[in-house]
Write an enzyme that holds these catalytic residues in place. Structure first.
Site, PDB file in Angstrom:
ATOM      1  N   LYS A  14       0.911  -1.033  -0.113  1.00 59.39           N
ATOM      2  CA  LYS A  14      -0.231  -0.162  -0.266  1.00 59.39           C
ATOM      3  C   LYS A  14       0.552   1.126  -0.113  1.00 59.39           C
ATOM      4  O   LYS A  14       1.504   1.381   0.067  1.00 59.39           O
ATOM      5  CB  LYS A  14      -0.511  -0.407   0.942  1.00 59.39           C
ATOM      6  CG  LYS A  14      -1.718  -1.514   1.143  1.00 59.39           C
ATOM      7  CD  LYS A  14      -2.878  -1.228   2.572  1.00 59.39           C
ATOM      8  CE  LYS A  14      -3.249  -2.512   2.572  1.00 59.39           C
ATOM      9  NZ  LYS A  14      -4.590  -2.373   3.492  1.00 59.39           N
ATOM     10  N   TYR A  54     -12.074  -3.717  -3.552  1.00 62.83           N
ATOM     11  CA  TYR A  54     -12.085  -3.700  -2.260  1.00 62.83           C
ATOM     12  C   TYR A  54     -14.215  -3.843  -2.225  1.00 62.83           C
ATOM     13  O   TYR A  54     -14.715  -3.485  -1.365  1.00 62.83           O
ATOM     14  CB  TYR A  54     -11.948  -2.723  -1.373  1.00 62.83           C
ATOM     15  CG  TYR A  54     -10.176  -2.788  -1.079  1.00 62.83           C
ATOM     16  CD1 TYR A  54     -10.284  -3.447   0.065  1.00 62.83           C
ATOM     17  CD2 TYR A  54      -9.693  -1.863  -1.425  1.00 62.83           C
ATOM     18  CE1 TYR A  54      -8.976  -3.747   0.311  1.00 62.83           C
ATOM     19  CE2 TYR A  54      -8.191  -2.025  -0.706  1.00 62.83           C
ATOM     20  CZ  TYR A  54      -7.525  -2.534   0.068  1.00 62.83           C
ATOM     21  OH  TYR A  54      -6.204  -3.283   0.809  1.00 62.83           O
ATOM     22  N   ASN A 117      -1.655  -0.437   7.494  1.00 67.54           N
ATOM     23  CA  ASN A 117      -1.322  -1.192   7.657  1.00 67.54           C
ATOM     24  C   ASN A 117       0.359  -1.878   6.088  1.00 67.54           C
ATOM     25  O   ASN A 117      -0.148  -3.355   6.496  1.00 67.54           O
ATOM     26  CB  ASN A 117      -2.276  -2.137   8.611  1.00 67.54           C
ATOM     27  CG  ASN A 117      -3.757  -3.044   7.257  1.00 67.54           C
ATOM     28  OD1 ASN A 117      -3.552  -1.872   5.947  1.00 67.54           O
ATOM     29  ND2 ASN A 117      -4.663  -3.409   7.143  1.00 67.54           N
ATOM     30  N   HIS A 120      -1.760  -5.456   1.348  1.00 71.55           N
ATOM     31  CA  HIS A 120      -3.012  -6.486   0.704  1.00 71.55           C
ATOM     32  C   HIS A 120      -2.622  -7.350   0.312  1.00 71.55           C
ATOM     33  O   HIS A 120      -1.434  -7.513  -0.275  1.00 71.55           O
ATOM     34  CB  HIS A 120      -3.668  -5.567  -0.419  1.00 71.55           C
ATOM     35  CG  HIS A 120      -4.741  -6.336  -0.432  1.00 71.55           C
ATOM     36  ND1 HIS A 120      -6.184  -6.933   0.293  1.00 71.55           N
ATOM     37  CD2 HIS A 120      -4.753  -7.328  -1.070  1.00 71.55           C
ATOM     38  CE1 HIS A 120      -6.793  -7.805   0.012  1.00 71.55           C
ATOM     39  NE2 HIS A 120      -6.381  -8.108  -1.117  1.00 71.55           N
ATOM     40  N   GLU A 131      -9.552 -10.035  -7.555  1.00 75.00           N
ATOM     41  CA  GLU A 131      -7.824  -9.002  -7.426  1.00 75.00           C
ATOM     42  C   GLU A 131      -7.515  -8.979  -8.484  1.00 75.00           C
ATOM     43  O   GLU A 131      -7.150  -7.859  -9.047  1.00 75.00           O
ATOM     44  CB  GLU A 131      -7.470  -9.205  -6.091  1.00 75.00           C
ATOM     45  CG  GLU A 131      -8.621  -8.843  -4.639  1.00 75.00           C
ATOM     46  CD  GLU A 131      -8.225  -9.342  -3.493  1.00 75.00           C
ATOM     47  OE1 GLU A 131      -8.834  -9.520  -2.401  1.00 75.00           O
ATOM     48  OE2 GLU A 131      -7.109  -9.804  -3.600  1.00 75.00           O
TER      49      GLU A 131
HETATM   50  P1  IDP Z   1      -7.273  -7.142   5.211  1.00 80.03           P
HETATM   51  O1  IDP Z   1      -6.347  -6.479   5.024  1.00 80.03           O
HETATM   52  O2  IDP Z   1      -6.703  -8.146   6.361  1.00 80.03           O
HETATM   53  O3  IDP Z   1      -7.652  -8.716   4.160  1.00 80.03           O
HETATM   54  P2  IDP Z   1     -10.419  -6.131   5.618  1.00 80.03           P
HETATM   55  O4  IDP Z   1     -11.213  -6.801   6.964  1.00 80.03           O
HETATM   56  O5  IDP Z   1     -10.049  -7.316   4.455  1.00 80.03           O
HETATM   57  O6  IDP Z   1      -8.392  -6.707   6.354  1.00 80.03           O
HETATM   58  O7  IDP Z   1     -10.217  -4.169   5.470  1.00 80.03           O
HETATM   59  C1  IDP Z   1      -9.414  -4.027   4.338  1.00 80.03           C
HETATM   60  C2  IDP Z   1      -9.084  -3.149   5.017  1.00 80.03           C
HETATM   61  O8  IDP Z   1      -9.513  -2.225   4.953  1.00 80.03           O
HETATM   62  C3  IDP Z   1      -7.768  -3.438   5.637  1.00 80.03           C
HETATM   63  O9  IDP Z   1      -6.760  -4.092   5.852  1.00 80.03           O
HETATM   64  C4  IDP Z   1      -7.753  -1.887   6.555  1.00 80.03           C
HETATM   65  O10 IDP Z   1      -6.273  -0.986   5.985  1.00 80.03           O
HETATM   66  C5  IDP Z   1      -9.095  -1.538   6.316  1.00 80.03           C
HETATM   67  N1  IDP Z   1      -9.844  -1.650   7.626  1.00 80.03           N
HETATM   68  C6  IDP Z   1     -10.741  -2.939   7.570  1.00 80.03           C
HETATM   69  N2  IDP Z   1     -10.759  -2.350   9.177  1.00 80.03           N
HETATM   70  C7  IDP Z   1     -11.571  -1.270   9.296  1.00 80.03           C
HETATM   71  C8  IDP Z   1     -11.622  -0.281  10.412  1.00 80.03           C
HETATM   72  O11 IDP Z   1     -12.187  -0.647  11.545  1.00 80.03           O
HETATM   73  N3  IDP Z   1     -11.439   0.815  10.460  1.00 80.03           N
HETATM   74  C9  IDP Z   1     -10.359   1.379   9.384  1.00 80.03           C
HETATM   75  N4  IDP Z   1     -10.022   0.872   8.186  1.00 80.03           N
HETATM   76  C10 IDP Z   1     -10.049  -0.478   8.226  1.00 80.03           C
HETATM   77 MG    MG Z   2      -9.266  -8.090   3.650  1.00 77.10          MG
END
Ligand code: IDP
Ligand code: MG
Length: 155
Positions: A14, A54, A117, A120, A131
């Site tokens: 990212k 997404y 974080n 992805h 994707e």
């Molecule tokens: P992942 O990246 O671990 O698969 P997902 O649940 O698919 O996690 O969520 C996609 C992305 O959305 C996450 O990597 C994160 O950057 C963002 N995200 C997920 N949950 C939250 C939240 O509660 N607040 C803000 N951003 C979130």
């Molecule tokens: Mg995910």
């Protein structure tokens, strides 16, 4: 679990990974594990691509901020290959929430914030197929032999 040595997974390093200069160290972890890099491309993700990638999160409270973040600066889109690569990469990434990500994982070692974080990774084969098409044509995914394979796998 699969014995398919060619299982592929889609990764997006990212914008925060690029801005913080962590791309080399993240790729090194994938290489160290023995995964094979089969596609890579620097992309400034468009809003259309972000919403397609997404779409499963559409309607969630964090969706708009996630789309803004992912489109804010370039990212590195990648495909890697290896036995159980989807689950292996998820383990190397660590939990979504950095406070829950174990030390030794990418998010556990380098991230403090759920939005920032770093990485992805596809969470299942269906997600991978969905994707990868957002970012790569089939010609851009390279097929080649990894000469080290007999030293990585007990085939
Ligand atoms: P992942 O990246 O671990 O698969 P997902 O649940 O698919 O996690 O969520 C996609 C992305 O959305 C996450 O990597 C994160 O950057 C963002 N995200 C997920 N949950 C939250 C939240 O509660 N607040 C803000 N951003 C979130
Ligand atoms: Mg995910």
């Amino acid at each position: 679990m699969t014995n398919d040595l060619n299982e592929k997974t889609f990764l997006l390093l990212k914008p925060d990974a690029i801005q913080r200069g962590l791309v080399g160290r993240i790729i090194a972890r994938l290489e160290d594990k023995g995964l094979k890099l089969v596609a890579a491309k620097l992309v400034h993700v468009t809003r259309d691509q972000a919403m397609r990638q997404y779409d499963c999160h559409k309607g969630k409270p964090f969706f708009a901020s996630l789309i803004d973040f992912i489109t804010s600066s370039p990212s590195l889109a990648m495909v890697v290959e290896g036995r159980n690569s989807i689950d292996i990469v998820r383990k190397l990434m660590g939990a979504t929430e950095p406070i829950e990500a174990d030390p030794g994982t990418i998010r556990g070692d380098f991230a403090l914030d759920v939005k920032h974080n770093l990485i992805h990774g596809s969470d299942c084969p269906e997600s991978y197929r969905h994707e990868v098409e957002v970012y790569f044509t089939s010609e851009e995914i390279k097929e080649y032999k990894l000469e080290l394979e007999p030293w990585i796998y007990y085939i």
